[in-house]
Design a protein around this motif. Structure first.
Motif, PDB file in Angstrom:
ATOM      1  N   MET A  12       0.839  -1.205   0.000  1.00 43.71           N
ATOM      2  CA  MET A  12       0.000   0.000   0.000  1.00 43.71           C
ATOM      3  C   MET A  12       0.874   1.255   0.000  1.00 43.71           C
ATOM      4  N   ARG A  15       2.454   1.584  -3.569  1.00 45.48           N
ATOM      5  CA  ARG A  15       1.513   2.016  -4.612  1.00 45.48           C
ATOM      6  C   ARG A  15       1.033   3.445  -4.406  1.00 45.48           C
ATOM      7  N   ALA A  16       0.947   3.876  -3.159  1.00 47.16           N
ATOM      8  CA  ALA A  16       0.469   5.227  -2.871  1.00 47.16           C
ATOM      9  C   ALA A  16       1.568   6.272  -3.012  1.00 47.16           C
TER      10      ALA A  16
END
Length: 58
Positions: A12, A15-16
């Motif tokens: 996460m 990807r962020a």
């Protein structure tokens, strides 16, 4: 090897492309000091801006 965050959390963050800090939270004062001053004993994870996803993951 010590695992500070699990694989899902790491993906996460990746990807962020968000900056993340990992701080020892056993002493709440460590967190307060980091928030108040920006100084901490821990790890800062900063995105390099590269997209690490392979076509199979999209």
């Amino acid at each position: 090897m010590n695992r500070l965050i699990d694989l899902l959390a790491a993906k996460m963050i990746q990807r962020a492309h968000c900056e993340t800090v990992v701080i020892d939270g056993t002493d709440p004062e460590n967190i307060l000091t980091a928030v108040r001053t920006g100084k901490f004993g821990g790890t800062r994870i900063i995105s390099d801006g590269a997209d690490d996803m392979t076509p199979a993951e999209t």
